[in-house]
Design a protein around this motif. Structure first.
Motif, PDB file in Angstrom:
ATOM      1  N   ARG A   7       0.832  -1.135  -0.059  1.00  0.00           N
ATOM      2  CA  ARG A   7       0.034  -0.061   0.268  1.00  0.00           C
ATOM      3  C   ARG A   7       1.118   1.256  -0.149  1.00  0.00           C
ATOM      4  O   ARG A   7       2.017   1.073   0.353  1.00  0.00           O
ATOM      5  N   LEU A   9       1.016   5.215   1.358  1.00  0.00           N
ATOM      6  CA  LEU A   9       0.560   6.281   2.350  1.00  0.00           C
ATOM      7  C   LEU A   9       1.042   7.498   1.986  1.00  0.00           C
ATOM      8  O   LEU A   9       2.412   7.633   1.772  1.00  0.00           O
ATOM      9  N   VAL A  37      -3.403   5.539   0.832  1.00  0.00           N
ATOM     10  CA  VAL A  37      -4.261   5.956   2.117  1.00  0.00           C
ATOM     11  C   VAL A  37      -3.528   7.503   2.108  1.00  0.00           C
ATOM     12  O   VAL A  37      -2.340   7.607   2.308  1.00  0.00           O
ATOM     13  N   LEU A  39      -2.321   9.582   4.869  1.00  0.00           N
ATOM     14  CA  LEU A  39      -1.929   9.305   6.323  1.00  0.00           C
ATOM     15  C   LEU A  39      -2.173  10.798   6.864  1.00  0.00           C
ATOM     16  O   LEU A  39      -2.913  11.158   8.060  1.00  0.00           O
ATOM     17  N   VAL A  40      -1.638  11.624   6.223  1.00  0.00           N
ATOM     18  CA  VAL A  40      -1.788  13.267   6.758  1.00  0.00           C
ATOM     19  C   VAL A  40      -1.610  14.177   5.762  1.00  0.00           C
ATOM     20  O   VAL A  40      -0.626  13.990   5.067  1.00  0.00           O
ATOM     21  N   ALA A  57       7.120   8.815  14.800  1.00  0.00           N
ATOM     22  CA  ALA A  57       6.063   8.451  15.572  1.00  0.00           C
ATOM     23  C   ALA A  57       4.644   8.096  14.871  1.00  0.00           C
ATOM     24  O   ALA A  57       4.116   7.006  15.096  1.00  0.00           O
ATOM     25  N   LEU A  58       4.471   8.746  13.889  1.00  0.00           N
ATOM     26  CA  LEU A  58       3.227   8.487  13.099  1.00  0.00           C
ATOM     27  C   LEU A  58       3.403   6.924  12.420  1.00  0.00           C
ATOM     28  O   LEU A  58       2.377   6.166  12.247  1.00  0.00           O
ATOM     29  N   VAL A  59       4.702   6.503  12.035  1.00  0.00           N
ATOM     30  CA  VAL A  59       4.820   5.277  11.249  1.00  0.00           C
ATOM     31  C   VAL A  59       4.967   4.184  12.331  1.00  0.00           C
ATOM     32  O   VAL A  59       4.469   2.973  11.860  1.00  0.00           O
ATOM     33  N   ASP A  61       3.290   2.441  14.371  1.00  0.00           N
ATOM     34  CA  ASP A  61       2.351   1.379  14.625  1.00  0.00           C
ATOM     35  C   ASP A  61       1.480   1.214  13.313  1.00  0.00           C
ATOM     36  O   ASP A  61       0.517   0.509  13.291  1.00  0.00           O
ATOM     37  N   MET A  62       2.128   1.810  12.248  1.00  0.00           N
ATOM     38  CA  MET A  62       1.448   1.300  10.928  1.00  0.00           C
ATOM     39  C   MET A  62       1.884   0.148  10.591  1.00  0.00           C
ATOM     40  O   MET A  62       3.048  -0.346  10.807  1.00  0.00           O
ATOM     41  N   PRO A  63       1.187  -0.245   9.488  1.00  0.00           N
ATOM     42  CA  PRO A  63       1.639  -1.811   8.929  1.00  0.00           C
ATOM     43  C   PRO A  63       2.777  -1.786   8.095  1.00  0.00           C
ATOM     44  O   PRO A  63       3.077  -0.895   7.691  1.00  0.00           O
ATOM     45  N   GLU A 216       1.053  10.537  27.464  1.00  0.00           N
ATOM     46  CA  GLU A 216       1.557   9.725  26.136  1.00  0.00           C
ATOM     47  C   GLU A 216       0.468   9.499  25.190  1.00  0.00           C
ATOM     48  O   GLU A 216      -0.293   8.716  25.511  1.00  0.00           O
ATOM     49  N   ASN A 217       0.685  10.149  24.034  1.00  0.00           N
ATOM     50  CA  ASN A 217      -0.355   9.748  23.207  1.00  0.00           C
ATOM     51  C   ASN A 217      -0.199   8.697  22.269  1.00  0.00           C
ATOM     52  O   ASN A 217       0.577   7.747  22.519  1.00  0.00           O
ATOM     53  N   ALA A 218      -1.210   8.566  21.400  1.00  0.00           N
ATOM     54  CA  ALA A 218      -1.450   7.191  20.669  1.00  0.00           C
ATOM     55  C   ALA A 218       0.010   6.940  19.658  1.00  0.00           C
ATOM     56  O   ALA A 218       0.063   6.040  19.288  1.00  0.00           O
ATOM     57  N   LEU A 219       0.817   7.981  19.614  1.00  0.00           N
ATOM     58  CA  LEU A 219       1.895   8.092  18.810  1.00  0.00           C
ATOM     59  C   LEU A 219       3.120   7.677  19.540  1.00  0.00           C
ATOM     60  O   LEU A 219       4.225   7.211  19.144  1.00  0.00           O
TER      61      LEU A 219
END
Lengths: 250, 250, 250
Positions: A7, A9, A37, A39-40, A57-59, A61-63, A216-219
């Motif tokens: 894919r 991004l 996709v 992403l941002v 940080a964005l990357v 937890d990405m596949p 601690e944010n989700a990133l």
């Protein structure tokens, strides 16, 4: 490096106007059937120095097996090189202006290469559509890109600090993502931001509406927030503004 | 309830930043090939009470066999439950905070269940990506979700009124969608909004530019508009502000 | 005209709210598997007269075999017709309000037809979802659309000028796209805009940050920009404002 991405991004500062649509139409022409996709696209305009610290940080937890096309590129049309980076089991195409420097440094085994190939004709101002998308298509097809390996120490931004005590990004709710890693910070510590000293909270619903905190944010980043309120306006902070220091009790 | 959805529609208050992209990338990883459409991401922030009344109208004319992932979730990370709802030949995943209460009440034969399953690890603040998307993937695969049926009367919001005489949503043109059903309103009636009394018109081009009116919008709701002008600014109304009463001539 | 499009591109003034999502969900229902790309949704509201001059430029470098659904339609629900246009090896569906007039004039061999078919039921205000998307599906299936050929000279907007010396569109960075073709303009010329006289530059990085200039943008239009600054705010210009004249040295 060989290509086997599943894919694409996209990460840019283009906003929601015509540029993303033109990139996606070109992708559909050159790489039909490959999922794309967004992403941002609201990265702070021109600020490759901020996006660089958000990107790992964005990357995180990405596949895996993803090809990222990343464009925050105030030097478009000038001398700056284009890069193909392999890191975190994914690939990244974009400008050599610091955007990939923290990513390459933080990912063990990361590799970078300069892209020698250029299309015969391209606009001076829209390399996302005219250069990086065709690079992705050639990379997918195994065609020559004139790649030249480059040492991490030779990338623009290789001398930048490991963390950035500043606001990287403001989300729709006014939450402020910083360039500080959250994992290492003691939860008893507090963060100076604007004129306020903010304590830790695990998440929003643990503080009263209107109260500020860091979490601690989700990133995985230290994020500054106010429960159900806009932290950016309350604290007078925008992307690029410094935060800190982080205060640890004796 | 069994799953056989043909597409996923996303409805959130996330805006156009990084959160939607991360959800979509996770969807592409866990449910490759399933079409995903961004139905709406600019729902008023934190206002599950408003989104709840917009949702049945948004869904009314959408194709059956759709799985909706809906996130307006100020209580994320707290005690609130997650729900799987079956209504209007479609499925809905999201928080039990009132968001699905008007939908369940308005759709005959609607069923709701609490989702017992949770992933082993998830962030405290981004359940859209970390919980609801994996729930969609498990639901698609027929894997156990620990579902517990819940009576409509036990949902958060089950005691909310049938209609909401307030602004639910403002579109790009400044038109104001309300929580009033249009079908039952006599066209001879007028609506008080801001300091104005607005007559009915069938659509925009039936009133002079600059004039205000109410009409039945494409979702079946009473909408307040000004032809080629921003009704929100002209009337000083924002999401959550009350409108009405609706005045019917003797 | 026969249909053999490979993708659909959407161009509207709908913004990023619910309308695009509803159109895309309907497209996924009626034309499953056809790639759909959001080309642009932030065209200036109601300004078919401006979008009309942007459209040929937007389309110039896009892939052939594309079906465009274009909606800038302040007269929706009224008397205006719907059109199917063939130009530049692509097809276009939208209102007969001038939106396609410059495109038809600029593309050799362009053909236009009025769409006689209408669905049995449709809303008065959302023809994008309720009329133009079903038209695309019928066109794809070869079903009757009640097409009536129409001469270019009979289209709304057929008497509009060839170029428009005005701001058509402002991008996220504050750059101002005009309705002037760049190819024919001498690079020694300058453009009056706001209260300033702007020289030519090839691209952003050839001028100092903060300096204004005009250049040939990636669509082939004269664009007004300030390096790393918002030209719209610096010059006080918005969509629809006039620019020029273009000054050529003796």
């Amino acid at each position: 490096m060989t290509s086997s991405f599943r894919r694409i991004l996209l990460a840019t500062d283009f906003g929601d106007g015509i540029y993303v649509g033109q990139m996606r139409a070109r992708l559909d022409e050159l790489l039909p059937g490959v999922p794309v996709v967004d992403l941002v696209h609201d990265l702070p305009p021109f600020r490759a120095d901020l996006a660089a610290y958000l990107l790992p940080a964005l990357v995180r937890d990405m596949p895996h097996g993803t090809l990222y096309i990343c464009v925050v590129d105030p030097g478009v049309g000038g001398e700056r090189d284009g890069l193909l980076v392999h890191a975190q089991d994914s690939w990244f195409i974009g400008p050599d202006n610091g955007l990939f420097a923290p990513l390459v440094r933080s990912a063990s085994g990361a590799k970078a290469a300069r892209i020698g190939w250029r299309p015969q004709a391209m606009s001076a101002s829209f390399h996302g559509r005219d250069w990086f998308v065709p690079v992705a298509a050639r990379w997918s097809a195994g065609a020559d890109l004139g790649l030249t390996p480059v040492d991490a120490a030779d990338l623009v931004g290789s001398d930048w600090p490991t963390e950035l005590p500043a606001v990287l990004y403001v989300d729709r709710f006014g939450n402020l993502m910083t360039g500080l890693q959250a994992a290492d910070r003691p939860r008893t510590g507090s963060l100076l931001a604007g004129a306020r000293t903010l304590p830790y909270a695990r998440t929003f619903c643990e503080v009263a509406p209107g109260n500020g905190f860091w979490y601690e944010n989700a990133l995985g980043l230290v994020e500054i927030a106010i429960n159900q309120g806009p932290a950016d306006r309350a604290l007078g902070l925008s992307p690029g503004d410094p935060v800190g220091p982080f205060l640890t009790p004796d």
